[in-house]
Enzyme design. Sequence first.
Site, PDB file in Angstrom:
ATOM      1  N   GLU A  16      -9.495  -2.366   5.219  1.00 39.84           N
ATOM      2  CA  GLU A  16     -10.086  -2.053   6.519  1.00 39.84           C
ATOM      3  C   GLU A  16     -11.314  -2.930   6.788  1.00 39.84           C
ATOM      4  O   GLU A  16     -11.835  -3.567   5.862  1.00 39.84           O
ATOM      5  CB  GLU A  16     -10.502  -0.572   6.534  1.00 39.84           C
ATOM      6  N   ASN A  57      -7.380  -2.845  14.457  1.00 44.05           N
ATOM      7  CA  ASN A  57      -8.768  -3.126  14.072  1.00 44.05           C
ATOM      8  C   ASN A  57      -8.873  -4.344  13.150  1.00 44.05           C
ATOM      9  O   ASN A  57      -9.917  -4.594  12.570  1.00 44.05           O
ATOM     10  CB  ASN A  57      -9.394  -1.897  13.390  1.00 44.05           C
ATOM     11  N   HIS A  73      -7.134  -4.835  10.312  1.00 46.84           N
ATOM     12  CA  HIS A  73      -6.863  -4.632   8.883  1.00 46.84           C
ATOM     13  C   HIS A  73      -5.553  -5.294   8.477  1.00 46.84           C
ATOM     14  O   HIS A  73      -4.652  -5.496   9.294  1.00 46.84           O
ATOM     15  CB  HIS A  73      -6.894  -3.139   8.494  1.00 46.84           C
ATOM     16  N   ASP A  77       0.816  -1.217   0.000  1.00 47.92           N
ATOM     17  CA  ASP A  77       0.000   0.000   0.000  1.00 47.92           C
ATOM     18  C   ASP A  77       0.848   1.266   0.000  1.00 47.92           C
ATOM     19  O   ASP A  77       2.064   1.220   0.193  1.00 47.92           O
ATOM     20  CB  ASP A  77      -0.946  -0.001   1.217  1.00 47.92           C
TER      21      ASP A  77
HETATM   22  C1  F6R Z   1       1.519  -1.277   6.201  1.00 47.97           C
HETATM   23  C2  F6R Z   1       0.285  -1.988   6.352  1.00 47.97           C
HETATM   24  C3  F6R Z   1      -0.499  -2.007   7.622  1.00 47.97           C
HETATM   25  C4  F6R Z   1       0.345  -2.310   8.857  1.00 47.97           C
HETATM   26  C5  F6R Z   1      -0.511  -2.297  10.129  1.00 47.97           C
HETATM   27  C6  F6R Z   1       0.305  -2.507  11.371  1.00 47.97           C
HETATM   28  O1  F6R Z   1       2.033  -1.437   4.887  1.00 47.97           O
HETATM   29  O2  F6R Z   1      -0.107  -2.560   5.403  1.00 47.97           O
HETATM   30  O3  F6R Z   1      -1.524  -2.977   7.509  1.00 47.97           O
HETATM   31  O4  F6R Z   1       0.937  -3.569   8.704  1.00 47.97           O
HETATM   32  O5  F6R Z   1      -1.175  -1.068  10.218  1.00 47.97           O
HETATM   33  O6  F6R Z   1       1.201  -1.468  11.542  1.00 47.97           O
HETATM   34  P1  F6R Z   1       2.303  -1.490  12.709  1.00 47.97           P
HETATM   35  O7  F6R Z   1       3.219  -2.630  12.374  1.00 47.97           O
HETATM   36  O8  F6R Z   1       2.978  -0.165  12.613  1.00 47.97           O
HETATM   37  O9  F6R Z   1       1.570  -1.708  13.973  1.00 47.97           O
END
Ligand code: F6R
Length: 250
Positions: free
Chosen positions: A143, A136, A138, A67
């Site tokens: 999401e 959450n 995702h 992403d």
């Molecule tokens: C980032 C992504 C997100 C993160 C998730 C956890 O490319 O795709 O899904 O993996 O938000 O983020 P952290 O590891 O910072 O808690």
Amino acid sequence: MRVIICKDYDEMSRKTAEIFAERIKAKPDIVLGLATGSTPEGLYAELVRINKAGEISFKQVRTFNLDEYVGVAPDHDQSYRYFMNEKLFDHVDIDKANTHVPNGKADDLAAECAGYEEKMKAAGGVDLQILGIGSNGHVGFAEPGSPKDGRTSLVDLTESTIKDNSRLFDSVDEVPKQALSMGIGTILDAKEIVLVASKESKADAIAAAVEGASSTDCPASFLQEHGNMTFVIDEAAASKLKSADSYEKA
Ligand code: F6R
């Protein structure tokens, strides 16, 4: 589905790097699906170390990130392209032409998403995908509410994700509200998936993803249906699993 519980963050990162190193050795031109965020930072640091030690090479490796924020230029210090350069690409022997991150500044965002899917397909698809998980549930920026067959598309970030990500910006108002993200369908097409999670703040999401019913309420729960799925998590992230004792220990 495999669940590996590690003592702490460092063990989680080392264990995941071992899996990556094995796969890269077995297929030097492997296609990796990559994630940003704090959780895979230890994995990337370990891969840099192993690469510098001469144990693995990224010369032929190809990568596709999950992403990118919309409206954020690749050289902006909060862009995911910048993160990947800083944490991995600038420190290993990879050819940057083989690294792909969606362009959140593209004039035609729908065409950018469709083209991204085409590029992945032309590369033979993702062999090994690393994922983090949002508090959450995702994955990528798919999401809650995202469809199981979703493809790369323009998505609105939820309030909870904007709040989680605001720690990296000067204020919550500066956090982008939209992103381009692979969908659950895109992610499930990977031949193998490893999800890493650390800290108590991820314990509810991990319980829903690993032991909950498969539901759009927790997009990561769809991963249970993948035939080659491994969760590598630390004890804090595993703390709300009902069957914690029955899972593998690193
Ligand atoms: C980032 C992504 C997100 C993160 C998730 C956890 O490319 O795709 O899904 O993996 O938000 O983020 P952290 O590891 O910072 O808690």
